[in-house]
Motif scaffolding. Sequence first.
Motif, PDB file in Angstrom:
ATOM      1  N   GLU A   4     -41.981 -35.607 -75.277  1.00  0.00           N
ATOM      2  CA  GLU A   4     -42.222 -34.327 -74.619  1.00  0.00           C
ATOM      3  C   GLU A   4     -42.301 -34.483 -73.106  1.00  0.00           C
ATOM      4  O   GLU A   4     -41.742 -33.683 -72.355  1.00  0.00           O
ATOM      5  N   VAL A   5     -42.983 -35.533 -72.648  1.00  0.00           N
ATOM      6  CA  VAL A   5     -43.073 -35.763 -71.211  1.00  0.00           C
ATOM      7  C   VAL A   5     -41.709 -36.128 -70.647  1.00  0.00           C
ATOM      8  O   VAL A   5     -41.310 -35.655 -69.576  1.00  0.00           O
ATOM      9  N   ALA A   6     -40.971 -36.970 -71.357  1.00  0.00           N
ATOM     10  CA  ALA A   6     -39.634 -37.340 -70.902  1.00  0.00           C
ATOM     11  C   ALA A   6     -38.750 -36.109 -70.751  1.00  0.00           C
ATOM     12  O   ALA A   6     -38.003 -35.977 -69.763  1.00  0.00           O
ATOM     13  N   ALA A   7     -38.836 -35.187 -71.715  1.00  0.00           N
ATOM     14  CA  ALA A   7     -38.031 -33.966 -71.639  1.00  0.00           C
ATOM     15  C   ALA A   7     -38.444 -33.106 -70.452  1.00  0.00           C
ATOM     16  O   ALA A   7     -37.593 -32.524 -69.760  1.00  0.00           O
ATOM     17  N   LEU A   8     -39.750 -33.008 -70.205  1.00  0.00           N
ATOM     18  CA  LEU A   8     -40.236 -32.236 -69.065  1.00  0.00           C
ATOM     19  C   LEU A   8     -39.747 -32.839 -67.751  1.00  0.00           C
ATOM     20  O   LEU A   8     -39.264 -32.122 -66.863  1.00  0.00           O
ATOM     21  N   VAL A   9     -39.871 -34.149 -67.605  1.00  0.00           N
ATOM     22  CA  VAL A   9     -39.434 -34.814 -66.375  1.00  0.00           C
ATOM     23  C   VAL A   9     -37.949 -34.577 -66.151  1.00  0.00           C
ATOM     24  O   VAL A   9     -37.516 -34.246 -65.030  1.00  0.00           O
ATOM     25  N   ARG A  10     -37.160 -34.718 -67.188  1.00  0.00           N
ATOM     26  CA  ARG A  10     -35.718 -34.494 -67.051  1.00  0.00           C
ATOM     27  C   ARG A  10     -35.413 -33.045 -66.661  1.00  0.00           C
ATOM     28  O   ARG A  10     -34.533 -32.776 -65.836  1.00  0.00           O
ATOM     29  N   GLU A  11     -36.139 -32.109 -67.234  1.00  0.00           N
ATOM     30  CA  GLU A  11     -35.891 -30.700 -66.931  1.00  0.00           C
ATOM     31  C   GLU A  11     -36.231 -30.381 -65.485  1.00  0.00           C
ATOM     32  O   GLU A  11     -35.473 -29.683 -64.795  1.00  0.00           O
ATOM     33  N   VAL A  12     -37.352 -30.882 -65.002  1.00  0.00           N
ATOM     34  CA  VAL A  12     -37.726 -30.630 -63.605  1.00  0.00           C
ATOM     35  C   VAL A  12     -36.724 -31.289 -62.664  1.00  0.00           C
ATOM     36  O   VAL A  12     -36.332 -30.713 -61.652  1.00  0.00           O
ATOM     37  N   ALA A  13     -36.306 -32.500 -62.993  1.00  0.00           N
ATOM     38  CA  ALA A  13     -35.306 -33.174 -62.160  1.00  0.00           C
ATOM     39  C   ALA A  13     -34.006 -32.372 -62.124  1.00  0.00           C
ATOM     40  O   ALA A  13     -33.394 -32.212 -61.056  1.00  0.00           O
ATOM     41  N   ARG A  14     -33.598 -31.865 -63.280  1.00  0.00           N
ATOM     42  CA  ARG A  14     -32.319 -31.143 -63.366  1.00  0.00           C
ATOM     43  C   ARG A  14     -32.361 -29.809 -62.644  1.00  0.00           C
ATOM     44  O   ARG A  14     -31.395 -29.423 -61.973  1.00  0.00           O
ATOM     45  N   THR A  15     -33.487 -29.116 -62.757  1.00  0.00           N
ATOM     46  CA  THR A  15     -33.536 -27.745 -62.236  1.00  0.00           C
ATOM     47  C   THR A  15     -34.093 -27.637 -60.822  1.00  0.00           C
ATOM     48  O   THR A  15     -33.789 -26.665 -60.116  1.00  0.00           O
ATOM     49  N   VAL A  16     -34.892 -28.616 -60.401  1.00  0.00           N
ATOM     50  CA  VAL A  16     -35.549 -28.514 -59.095  1.00  0.00           C
ATOM     51  C   VAL A  16     -35.018 -29.534 -58.087  1.00  0.00           C
ATOM     52  O   VAL A  16     -34.740 -29.185 -56.939  1.00  0.00           O
ATOM     53  N   VAL A  17     -34.882 -30.779 -58.517  1.00  0.00           N
ATOM     54  CA  VAL A  17     -34.540 -31.840 -57.570  1.00  0.00           C
ATOM     55  C   VAL A  17     -33.044 -31.956 -57.337  1.00  0.00           C
ATOM     56  O   VAL A  17     -32.575 -31.914 -56.185  1.00  0.00           O
ATOM     57  N   LEU A  18     -32.269 -32.099 -58.392  1.00  0.00           N
ATOM     58  CA  LEU A  18     -30.836 -32.322 -58.219  1.00  0.00           C
ATOM     59  C   LEU A  18     -30.123 -31.198 -57.463  1.00  0.00           C
ATOM     60  O   LEU A  18     -29.231 -31.485 -56.646  1.00  0.00           O
ATOM     61  N   PRO A  19     -30.476 -29.914 -57.673  1.00  0.00           N
ATOM     62  CA  PRO A  19     -29.795 -28.873 -56.900  1.00  0.00           C
ATOM     63  C   PRO A  19     -30.009 -28.996 -55.391  1.00  0.00           C
ATOM     64  O   PRO A  19     -29.214 -28.474 -54.601  1.00  0.00           O
ATOM     65  N   ARG A  20     -31.072 -29.690 -54.980  1.00  0.00           N
ATOM     66  CA  ARG A  20     -31.353 -29.862 -53.553  1.00  0.00           C
ATOM     67  C   ARG A  20     -30.668 -31.096 -52.963  1.00  0.00           C
ATOM     68  O   ARG A  20     -30.608 -31.238 -51.742  1.00  0.00           O
ATOM     69  N   PHE A  21     -30.201 -31.985 -53.828  1.00  0.00           N
ATOM     70  CA  PHE A  21     -29.656 -33.248 -53.342  1.00  0.00           C
ATOM     71  C   PHE A  21     -28.353 -33.016 -52.583  1.00  0.00           C
ATOM     72  O   PHE A  21     -27.398 -32.441 -53.092  1.00  0.00           O
ATOM     73  N   GLY A  22     -28.359 -33.446 -51.336  1.00  0.00           N
ATOM     74  CA  GLY A  22     -27.181 -33.284 -50.500  1.00  0.00           C
ATOM     75  C   GLY A  22     -27.024 -31.908 -49.904  1.00  0.00           C
ATOM     76  O   GLY A  22     -26.018 -31.638 -49.228  1.00  0.00           O
ATOM     77  N   SER A  23     -27.998 -31.022 -50.126  1.00  0.00           N
ATOM     78  CA  SER A  23     -27.868 -29.655 -49.608  1.00  0.00           C
ATOM     79  C   SER A  23     -29.152 -29.173 -48.935  1.00  0.00           C
ATOM     80  O   SER A  23     -29.379 -27.969 -48.836  1.00  0.00           O
ATOM     81  N   LEU A  24     -29.979 -30.091 -48.474  1.00  0.00           N
ATOM     82  CA  LEU A  24     -31.213 -29.705 -47.799  1.00  0.00           C
ATOM     83  C   LEU A  24     -30.913 -29.162 -46.400  1.00  0.00           C
ATOM     84  O   LEU A  24     -30.117 -29.742 -45.651  1.00  0.00           O
ATOM     85  N   ALA A  25     -31.555 -28.060 -46.068  1.00  0.00           N
ATOM     86  CA  ALA A  25     -31.463 -27.532 -44.707  1.00  0.00           C
ATOM     87  C   ALA A  25     -32.438 -28.288 -43.808  1.00  0.00           C
ATOM     88  O   ALA A  25     -33.342 -28.979 -44.285  1.00  0.00           O
ATOM     89  N   ALA A  26     -32.258 -28.142 -42.521  1.00  0.00           N
ATOM     90  CA  ALA A  26     -33.112 -28.864 -41.574  1.00  0.00           C
ATOM     91  C   ALA A  26     -34.582 -28.549 -41.789  1.00  0.00           C
ATOM     92  O   ALA A  26     -35.442 -29.442 -41.705  1.00  0.00           O
ATOM     93  N   ASP A  27     -34.905 -27.292 -42.078  1.00  0.00           N
ATOM     94  CA  ASP A  27     -36.310 -26.930 -42.257  1.00  0.00           C
ATOM     95  C   ASP A  27     -36.820 -27.213 -43.672  1.00  0.00           C
ATOM     96  O   ASP A  27     -37.958 -26.888 -43.995  1.00  0.00           O
ATOM     97  N   ASP A  28     -35.984 -27.824 -44.520  1.00  0.00           N
ATOM     98  CA  ASP A  28     -36.421 -28.261 -45.848  1.00  0.00           C
ATOM     99  C   ASP A  28     -37.052 -29.643 -45.811  1.00  0.00           C
ATOM    100  O   ASP A  28     -37.561 -30.121 -46.833  1.00  0.00           O
ATOM    101  N   VAL A  29     -37.007 -30.306 -44.659  1.00  0.00           N
ATOM    102  CA  VAL A  29     -37.521 -31.666 -44.512  1.00  0.00           C
ATOM    103  C   VAL A  29     -38.501 -31.696 -43.345  1.00  0.00           C
ATOM    104  O   VAL A  29     -38.224 -31.147 -42.283  1.00  0.00           O
ATOM    105  N   ARG A  30     -39.652 -32.307 -43.565  1.00  0.00           N
ATOM    106  CA  ARG A  30     -40.606 -32.464 -42.466  1.00  0.00           C
ATOM    107  C   ARG A  30     -41.241 -33.843 -42.554  1.00  0.00           C
ATOM    108  O   ARG A  30     -41.199 -34.504 -43.599  1.00  0.00           O
ATOM    109  N   GLU A  31     -41.838 -34.271 -41.484  1.00  0.00           N
ATOM    110  CA  GLU A  31     -42.521 -35.558 -41.422  1.00  0.00           C
ATOM    111  C   GLU A  31     -44.016 -35.317 -41.603  1.00  0.00           C
ATOM    112  O   GLU A  31     -44.649 -34.671 -40.771  1.00  0.00           O
ATOM    113  N   LYS A  32     -44.579 -35.818 -42.699  1.00  0.00           N
ATOM    114  CA  LYS A  32     -46.015 -35.602 -42.937  1.00  0.00           C
ATOM    115  C   LYS A  32     -46.853 -36.695 -42.305  1.00  0.00           C
ATOM    116  O   LYS A  32     -48.068 -36.550 -42.162  1.00  0.00           O
TER     117      LYS A  32
END
Length: 267
Positions: A4-32
């Motif tokens: 169940e956890v593996a499926a959740l991690v894969r789903e979040v990666a697929r829907t949240v992280v991968l769509p942002r890969f290579g397409s981040l705008a300048a204001d999508d990144v900051r230095e904390k």
Amino acid sequence: MVEEVAALVREVARTVVLPRFGSLAADDVREKAPGDVVTVADAESERALTAGLTGLLPGSVVVGEEAVAADPAVLQRLGDEGAVWVVDPVDGTANFAAGRTPFAMMVALLRGGETAAAWILDVPGDSMMAAERGSGAYRDGVRITARADVPPAGTLTGSVPTRYFPDDLRRQVDAHGPELGTVTSGRHCAGYEYPAVATDTQQFALFWKVMPWDHLPGALIVREAGGAVRHFDGSEYRPGADGPGLIVAGNPGIWDLVHDTLLPGER
């Protein structure tokens, strides 16, 4: 719950992280912090993982990298007796923000202050490492076992990113590095280095900073495969440890060899 956890991690990666890969705008990144970047994908994926994990295990709490950055007191929850999730929503954020790999998503489950289960997803490759304490380590459902032999020092391959090392320790490690076979500066992603050691892609890795989300998932996976994760002084790495310096190795014998080669006299 492993699946169940593996499926959740894969789903979040697929829907949240991968769509942002290579397409981040300048204001999508900051230095904390100086040299430490964070992206909108880190924040959004941590929120999604927090909701999903606490839904799978009601009453549990989440210690996430970004939550701790916002409120350092959250880190104290590592000592809770109940179920605690430790989350690194995007490990290797600098790689991710620059549009390069590797980067990973990592989760560990603590019970009674000890790591009970762990998951590391190679996000671009969609390859999942998972382990339960006492039940072995697995890659995409296939059990993995670290090598049992100790090769000669000159044949070993590993990573030693000395960027954060104190100057005297850096000089020592740099001086002895040529005694080992191949020493690289690493891939800037603990979610890559730990699986690489567990599968014998490389035989060791050194780290200076010891943040729980960077090391708890991988430490359980490496140990369940038969490897060793210890501080430079030889003490075992455990949740809540804040002492700097870790050597991760494919087995205890390799740990001793790497330690005694690079850090003679440190124990």
